[in-house]
Design a protein around this motif. Structure first.
Motif, PDB file in Angstrom:
ATOM      1  N   SER A 137     -11.619   4.708  -9.903  1.00 16.67           N
ATOM      2  CA  SER A 137     -10.776   5.533  -9.039  1.00 16.67           C
ATOM      3  C   SER A 137     -11.365   5.386  -7.423  1.00 16.67           C
ATOM      4  O   SER A 137     -10.454   5.117  -6.707  1.00 16.67           O
ATOM      5  N   ILE A 138     -12.569   5.281  -7.455  1.00 21.31           N
ATOM      6  CA  ILE A 138     -12.967   4.958  -5.849  1.00 21.31           C
ATOM      7  C   ILE A 138     -12.516   3.518  -5.695  1.00 21.31           C
ATOM      8  O   ILE A 138     -12.349   3.644  -4.157  1.00 21.31           O
ATOM      9  N   VAL A 139     -12.809   2.580  -6.140  1.00 20.12           N
ATOM     10  CA  VAL A 139     -12.365   1.179  -5.733  1.00 20.12           C
ATOM     11  C   VAL A 139     -10.699   1.246  -5.451  1.00 20.12           C
ATOM     12  O   VAL A 139     -10.265   0.821  -4.376  1.00 20.12           O
ATOM     13  N   LEU A 140      -9.798   2.172  -6.511  1.00 15.26           N
ATOM     14  CA  LEU A 140      -8.486   2.240  -6.059  1.00 15.26           C
ATOM     15  C   LEU A 140      -8.139   2.970  -4.761  1.00 15.26           C
ATOM     16  O   LEU A 140      -7.410   2.501  -4.092  1.00 15.26           O
ATOM     17  N   ILE A 141      -8.945   3.930  -4.487  1.00 11.93           N
ATOM     18  CA  ILE A 141      -8.723   4.799  -3.329  1.00 11.93           C
ATOM     19  C   ILE A 141      -8.991   3.662  -2.132  1.00 11.93           C
ATOM     20  O   ILE A 141      -8.475   3.807  -1.297  1.00 11.93           O
ATOM     21  N   PHE A 142     -10.241   2.928  -2.040  1.00 16.76           N
ATOM     22  CA  PHE A 142     -10.420   2.086  -1.172  1.00 16.76           C
ATOM     23  C   PHE A 142      -9.347   1.183  -0.973  1.00 16.76           C
ATOM     24  O   PHE A 142      -8.912   0.842   0.262  1.00 16.76           O
ATOM     25  N   LEU A 154      -2.949   6.916  -9.513  1.00 17.49           N
ATOM     26  CA  LEU A 154      -3.428   5.942  -8.203  1.00 17.49           C
ATOM     27  C   LEU A 154      -2.737   4.945  -8.197  1.00 17.49           C
ATOM     28  O   LEU A 154      -2.188   4.212  -7.199  1.00 17.49           O
ATOM     29  N   CYS A 155      -2.492   4.128  -9.359  1.00 15.66           N
ATOM     30  CA  CYS A 155      -1.718   2.988  -9.477  1.00 15.66           C
ATOM     31  C   CYS A 155      -0.358   3.000  -8.991  1.00 15.66           C
ATOM     32  O   CYS A 155      -0.046   2.324  -8.190  1.00 15.66           O
ATOM     33  N   PHE A 156       0.162   4.033  -9.370  1.00 17.51           N
ATOM     34  CA  PHE A 156       1.771   4.750  -8.830  1.00 17.51           C
ATOM     35  C   PHE A 156       1.634   4.753  -7.305  1.00 17.51           C
ATOM     36  O   PHE A 156       2.428   4.103  -6.526  1.00 17.51           O
ATOM     37  N   VAL A 157       0.534   5.454  -6.806  1.00 22.20           N
ATOM     38  CA  VAL A 157       0.541   5.525  -5.092  1.00 22.20           C
ATOM     39  C   VAL A 157       0.255   4.072  -4.517  1.00 22.20           C
ATOM     40  O   VAL A 157       1.064   3.971  -3.556  1.00 22.20           O
ATOM     41  N   LEU A 158      -0.416   3.155  -5.185  1.00 25.07           N
ATOM     42  CA  LEU A 158      -0.557   1.971  -4.578  1.00 25.07           C
ATOM     43  C   LEU A 158       0.968   1.225  -4.594  1.00 25.07           C
ATOM     44  O   LEU A 158       1.331   0.791  -3.661  1.00 25.07           O
ATOM     45  N   PHE A 159       1.641   1.339  -5.588  1.00 25.94           N
ATOM     46  CA  PHE A 159       2.916   0.821  -5.831  1.00 25.94           C
ATOM     47  C   PHE A 159       3.922   1.287  -4.583  1.00 25.94           C
ATOM     48  O   PHE A 159       4.774   0.622  -3.973  1.00 25.94           O
ATOM     49  N   LEU A 160       3.785   2.811  -4.303  1.00 27.48           N
ATOM     50  CA  LEU A 160       4.652   3.610  -3.411  1.00 27.48           C
ATOM     51  C   LEU A 160       4.059   3.166  -1.990  1.00 27.48           C
ATOM     52  O   LEU A 160       4.987   2.915  -1.179  1.00 27.48           O
ATOM     53  N   VAL A 161       3.011   2.850  -1.704  1.00 23.31           N
ATOM     54  CA  VAL A 161       2.543   2.246  -0.463  1.00 23.31           C
ATOM     55  C   VAL A 161       3.242   1.003  -0.266  1.00 23.31           C
ATOM     56  O   VAL A 161       3.698   0.645   1.021  1.00 23.31           O
ATOM     57  N   GLY A 162       3.278   0.092  -0.983  1.00 23.10           N
ATOM     58  CA  GLY A 162       3.797  -1.242  -1.025  1.00 23.10           C
ATOM     59  C   GLY A 162       5.364  -1.186  -0.719  1.00 23.10           C
ATOM     60  O   GLY A 162       5.935  -1.756  -0.112  1.00 23.10           O
ATOM     61  N   LEU A 163       6.102  -0.080  -1.623  1.00 21.39           N
ATOM     62  CA  LEU A 163       7.471   0.152  -1.465  1.00 21.39           C
ATOM     63  C   LEU A 163       7.923   0.510   0.138  1.00 21.39           C
ATOM     64  O   LEU A 163       8.770   0.134   0.737  1.00 21.39           O
ATOM     65  N   TYR A 164       6.889   1.476   0.512  1.00 20.96           N
ATOM     66  CA  TYR A 164       7.036   2.020   1.991  1.00 20.96           C
ATOM     67  C   TYR A 164       7.031   0.958   3.020  1.00 20.96           C
ATOM     68  O   TYR A 164       7.626   0.935   3.727  1.00 20.96           O
ATOM     69  N   GLY A 165       5.926  -0.039   2.588  1.00 24.71           N
ATOM     70  CA  GLY A 165       5.963  -1.028   3.670  1.00 24.71           C
ATOM     71  C   GLY A 165       7.112  -1.835   3.602  1.00 24.71           C
ATOM     72  O   GLY A 165       7.588  -2.381   4.658  1.00 24.71           O
TER      73      GLY A 165
END
Lengths: 145, 112, 184
Positions: free
Chosen positions: C6-11, B6-17
């Motif tokens: 995980s819930i906080v991260l998805i949010f 999930l952390c990596f997904v957040l990084f990818l969202v930033g890269l996409y932006g």
């Protein structure tokens, strides 16, 4: 820069001192409880920022405040460097050596030079953030003229 | 494992932006998302199940502390990112004064 | 523990996606605040109170600066211009190549992330290698009850000094960039 309404001014007067005191508490207890120079300095900067935003003031006073905070910042970081290099003279020949006695763990006066470093870094961070905000405010003033 | 992903997904969202947005402020927002995900990843590595915050106290017997080293590193990184953000915003303000817009499609004087 | 995080991260991820797609810049900044304050909750759950205090104040100050920058400007994003539409038709003709490049880059990124993850311990079972000396000998050596402050100002004092220098340089840089009238 124009100030806000009198209700906002009164509430800001009441709150700003308490926020400032909380920042000082966070800095001085940095080696015992969570917090330290960076967090406390940012809190002190926030208490100064809400004063400027609520009361405003003409351009000259803002420029004068910016000069003062810029000088404070420079002096604080110079003092930090001097404290660090003081260990070269007094203690063994190690930069950043903890040359004061450690004391008992858990007392307010303990941990050697760490509280002094905390205070200096707190002053430096507070002055730097306040300078950055004041630079933006002065720029907007000069643009709007 | 899911947390790291999930952390990596957040990084990818930033890269996409950063790659697709056309507004300078939104590019800064994407950069700050990448910074946030990196901080969170470093702190996630140092967590120990059942550990307590790394503050010494005499009352607790046989304490298990979480790792203090990543926390100290991230503490410096947060303040550095604040300084970098302030510099970037100052440059954005200057660009707005010169061109009258935040849109990078209009700021194309460097095109040959 | 893992489920709550995980819930906080998805949010946070949903907030980030909304911030990147909002039409108004002000609502984009406020959604950026969702991510920053969600990070504070994650730090508190991960037993890092120092980081939580710093992050909550820094996020607030950054939001103040960003809103001051955005407030007096044209906040709405521009519509697509004619040049943009021409580019769009040009891109559509090469859609296959673009999709191919995206898929290849995604696979490479995922593979390198997987390589990096496999050598780590799983979440919650971290083994102290380097920081064992800091944890069990640090309090006696520095005399500081808060181990993070002890590491920050004693064992790694150079790092802290460099960081203070960077903040000083940033303040000087902002003053230099934003100056209009030169000094007489």
């Amino acid at each position: 820069m124009k100030g806000m309404s009198s209700i906002v001014k009164k509430i800001t007067q009441l709150l700003s001192g308490m926020i400032f005191l909380y920042g000082i508490y966070i800095i001085t207890h940095g080696h015992l409880t969570p917090g330290g120079g960076f967090a406390g300095g940012a809190i002190i900067a926030a208490s100064l920022i809400i004063l400027v935003l609520a009361f405003g003031g003409d351009e000259l006073t803002v420029v004068k405040r910016k000069e003062g905070s810029s000088v404070t910042e420079s002096l604080a970081i110079l003092a930090f460097l001097l404290f660090a290099s003081f260990a070269l003279i007094i203690g063994t020949n190690i930069f950043f050596h903890n040359y004061l006695p450690e004391g008992i763990i858990g007392n307010l006066v303990s941990a050697g030079v760490i509280p002094l470093y905390n205070i200096l870094v707190g002053i430096e961070v507070a002055a730097a953030l306040f300078t950055i905000i004041l630079a933006f405010i002065i720029y907007k003033e000069e643009i709007s003229k | 494992m899911t947390l790291f992903i999930l952390c990596f997904v957040l990084f990818l969202v930033g890269l996409y932006g950063v790659l697709t947005r056309k507004n300078i402020i939104k590019i800064f927002i994407g950069l700050s998302f990448m910074e946030f995900s990196t901080f969170l990843f470093l702190v996630l590595i140092g967590y120990i199940e059942g550990g307590i915050a790394p503050i010494i106290s005499k009352n607790i017997t046989n304490p298990v502390y979480v790792d203090p080293l990543p926390q100290a590193m991230v503490l410096t990184a947060i303040v550095i990112s604040l300084a970098a953000n302030a510099m970037l915003l100052a440059i954005a303000v200057k660009i707005y004064k010169k061109y009258g817009t935040f849109d990078i499609r209009k700021i194309s004087n460097l095109k040959g | 523990m893992e489920i709550i995080l995980s819930i906080v991260l998805i949010f946070m991820i949903i907030g980030a996606l909304f911030a990147l797609h909002a039409r108004d810049l002000l609502s984009a900044l406020i959604s950026c605040g969702i991510v920053g304050y969600g990070l504070v909750i994650c730090f508190l759950l991960l037993k890092a109170p120092d980081l939580a205090i710093v992050q909550i104040v820094v996020e607030t100050i950054t939001l103040i600066i960003m809103i001051a920058v955005v407030l007096d400007s044209t906040r709405h994003e521009l519509e697509k211009t004619a040049i943009e539409k021409k580019w769009k038709s040009l891109i559509n003709s090469k859609a296959l190549i673009n999709v191919l490049i995206t898929v290849i880059i995604g696979i490479v990124l995922l593979y390198s992330f997987r390589l990096a993850i496999t050598h780590l311990n799983p979440f919650g079972e971290h083994i102290l290698r380097m920081s064992e000396a800091y944890l069990y000998g640090g309090a006696d050596k520095t005399g500081s009850a808060n181990l993070v402050t002890g590491v920050l100002f004693d064992f790694r004092g150079y790092d802290t000094f460099g960081e203070a220098t960077i903040l000083f340089t940033a303040a000087i840089g902002v003053l230099t960039i934003l100056r209009i009238k030169g000094r007489k």
